[in-house]
Design an enzyme around this catalytic site. Structure first.
Site, mmCIF file in Angstrom:
data_model
loop_
_atom_site.group_PDB
_atom_site.id
_atom_site.type_symbol
_atom_site.label_atom_id
_atom_site.label_comp_id
_atom_site.label_asym_id
_atom_site.label_seq_id
_atom_site.Cartn_x
_atom_site.Cartn_y
_atom_site.Cartn_z
ATOM 1 N N SER A 22 0.847 -1.185 0.000
ATOM 2 C CA SER A 22 0.000 0.000 0.000
ATOM 3 C C SER A 22 0.883 1.235 0.000
ATOM 4 O O SER A 22 2.108 1.139 0.067
ATOM 5 C CB SER A 22 -0.919 0.009 1.227
ATOM 6 N N LYS A 23 0.228 2.348 -0.079
ATOM 7 C CA LYS A 23 0.906 3.634 -0.185
ATOM 8 C C LYS A 23 2.008 3.826 0.863
ATOM 9 O O LYS A 23 3.058 4.383 0.576
ATOM 10 C CB LYS A 23 -0.164 4.722 -0.028
ATOM 11 N N ARG A 24 1.753 3.339 2.052
ATOM 12 C CA ARG A 24 2.729 3.606 3.106
ATOM 13 C C ARG A 24 4.038 2.822 2.922
ATOM 14 O O ARG A 24 5.024 3.095 3.585
ATOM 15 C CB ARG A 24 2.118 3.352 4.487
#
Ligand code: GLU
Length: 469
Positions: free
Chosen positions: A243-245
């Protein structure tokens, strides 16, 4: 001939997972003298956008993964063809009209759930020999369902996951056209794969459960199903879904971060595929060596540090002429005019050992192209002191008459250190801060040579003034 395809749904940018799938498809085709085709799956008009189509093309172009079809195929341009195949299936009896209303189907599902059964269509409008169907209700537009074989097995011989067997009784009659006539996703994929002559479908393993139905429909159409390779997902370094993180997800964000497209491909190909313990591959080597026997069935883990490492290896060995256009893009991005300074190739040669990304290289090379906006405070406090004023003065004098080539500059700087009885660093660091604004730069002789006499001397003079003040 091997024919593969990449079939993104244009609902966002080209992300890492999609890029890897595209790369695998591209490599597989190229390694076998085959064709790699691009298809835009845009029938979901709610979620598909023109901007996403452009973003996907942009990512593919940056990676150098061109489709072999002159124009990509857009599903929205093939609605006539889908309607034609549906009509044919209705005529042949491999599809039928279903008039069940939403309420009826909701009720059916609720009953099945209450009995702890898997919700499935019960075949109430499915024609069978000897079965009498009710008269179609007035004013109801039917959907079209695929009449799926209700016995036997569907065997998926997946090139990555091995054999997966589905029981035909588990597969209910899929809707292939909605009541407004629009075809559904799985059906379009099947017709396209058939018409495009796809021999190998390579895609994410979130599509495994669509595959038995797609195989059944292909068989009903008299087409031989292609081979399938379902690629496992990519996880973050911590094992959670990417994911983005975990870092950037869009391929173009990696461009902004300073990755070379070739390094990106190299990093992506190793997300799941291996060839002994080799880590670095040229594009040609990837084409020659890629196969599905060595693609792992378990999820790959994304490792940002490794991505940086791969990129740095590329920066170190790639012909600087091939790096230059990308480097220029980065300079312009941060507002630096690449024409206002030394040749890019020469700067790349000096910077590449010390920079893992082109973004870093651009930032650390600003001073070659722009006037200094100031000095790094800490470096100036250390190196532009009254003690360094005479050093800078001696340098200005010696360099004033020096030939402006790395070798002569090297000798001149060493000469000054010797004359003043100083260590080389005591001379080199004030020069660095003077000309680069900070105490890090490529070797000082090359830095001076690249800056040019006029710029370098002017900066040394300005620094001598500051140091003496
Ligand atoms: N459009 C699908 C997706 O973006 C891919 C379908 C396929 O490759 O069959 O996930």
């Amino acid at each position: 001939m091997t024919v593969t395809r990449f079939a993104p749904s244009p609902t966002g940018f080209l992300h890492i997972g999609g890029a890897r799938t595209a790369l695998f498809s591209w490599l597989y085709a190229k390694g076998r003298g085959g064709r790699f085709l691009l298809r835009i799956e845009d029938t979901d008009r709610e979620r598909s956008t023109e901007a996403a189509v452009d973003a996907i093309f942009e990512g593919m172009a940056w990676l150098g993964l061109a489709g072999d079809n002159p124009e990509p195929i857009y599903q929205t341009q093939r609605l006539g063809r889908y309607a034609e195949v549906i009509a044919r299936m209705l005529a042949q009896g491999t599809a039928y009209h279903c008039y069940a209303s939403k309420q009826e189907l909701d009720q059916l599902r609720a009953e099945q759930q209450a009995r702890k059964e898997k919700p499935r269509y019960d075949g109430r409008w499915r024609p069978e020999a000897g079965k009498i169907l009710p008269a179609p209700p007035q004013g109801v537009k039917p959907v079209v369902r695929f009449k799926s074989p209700d016995e036997g097995r569907v065997v998926l011989k997946d090139l990555i996951k091995g054999e997966i067997v589905f029981d035909a009784r588990e597969l209910d009659d899929l809707i292939i056209a909605r009541s407004d006539g629009t075809p559904t996703y799985n059906f379009c994929v099947v017709v396209d794969d058939m018409d495009m002559g796809i021999t190998h479908v390579i895609r994410g393993d979130d599509h495994v459960n669509n595959t038995p139905r797609q195989i059944q429909i292909l068989q009903a159409l008299g087409a031989a199903p292609p081979a399938y390779a379902h690629v496992s997902m990519i996880l973050g370094g911590d094992g959670a879904k990417l994911s983005k993180r975990h870092g950037a997800l869009g391929v173009m964000e990696y461009r902004t971060m300073g990755f070379m497209p070739e390094a990106m491909l190299n990093y992506l190909v190793r997300l799941g595929w291996s060839h002994g313990d080799q880590e670095l591959f040229t594009r040609q080597e990837m084409i020659e060596k890629f196969d599905f026997d060595h693609v792992s069935a378990s999820p790959a883990r994304f490792d940002m540090e490794k991505a940086y490492w791969v990129n740095h290896q590329y920066l170190k060995v790639t012909d600087p002429a091939l790096i230059a256009p990308e480097f220029e893009w980065h300079l312009r991005r941060i507002g630096v005019d690449p024409d206002n300074g030394p040749a890019l190739i020469a700067v790349i040669e000096q910077q590449r050992e010390r920079c893992r990304t082109l973004a870093e290289m651009a930032d650390k090379s600003r001073f070659f192209y722009e006037e200094l906006s100031g000095y790094n405070d800490r470096d100036a406090a250390r190196h532009l002191t009254p003690k360094s004023a005479p050093v800078l003065a001696a340098l200005i004098e010696t360099l004033g008459t020096s030939d402006w080539q790395p070798e002569a500059l090297h000798d001149a700087v060493h000469g000054v250190a010797e004359t003043l009885g100083l260590k080389l660093g005591d001379v080199a660091q004030p020069i660095r801060v003077a000309v680069a604004g900070m105490a890090v730069s490529p070797p000082i002789d090359h830095t001076l040579a690249l800056l040019g006499r006029v710029r370098a001397l002017a900066r040394l003079q300005a620094a001598a003034l500051k140091a003496g003040s």
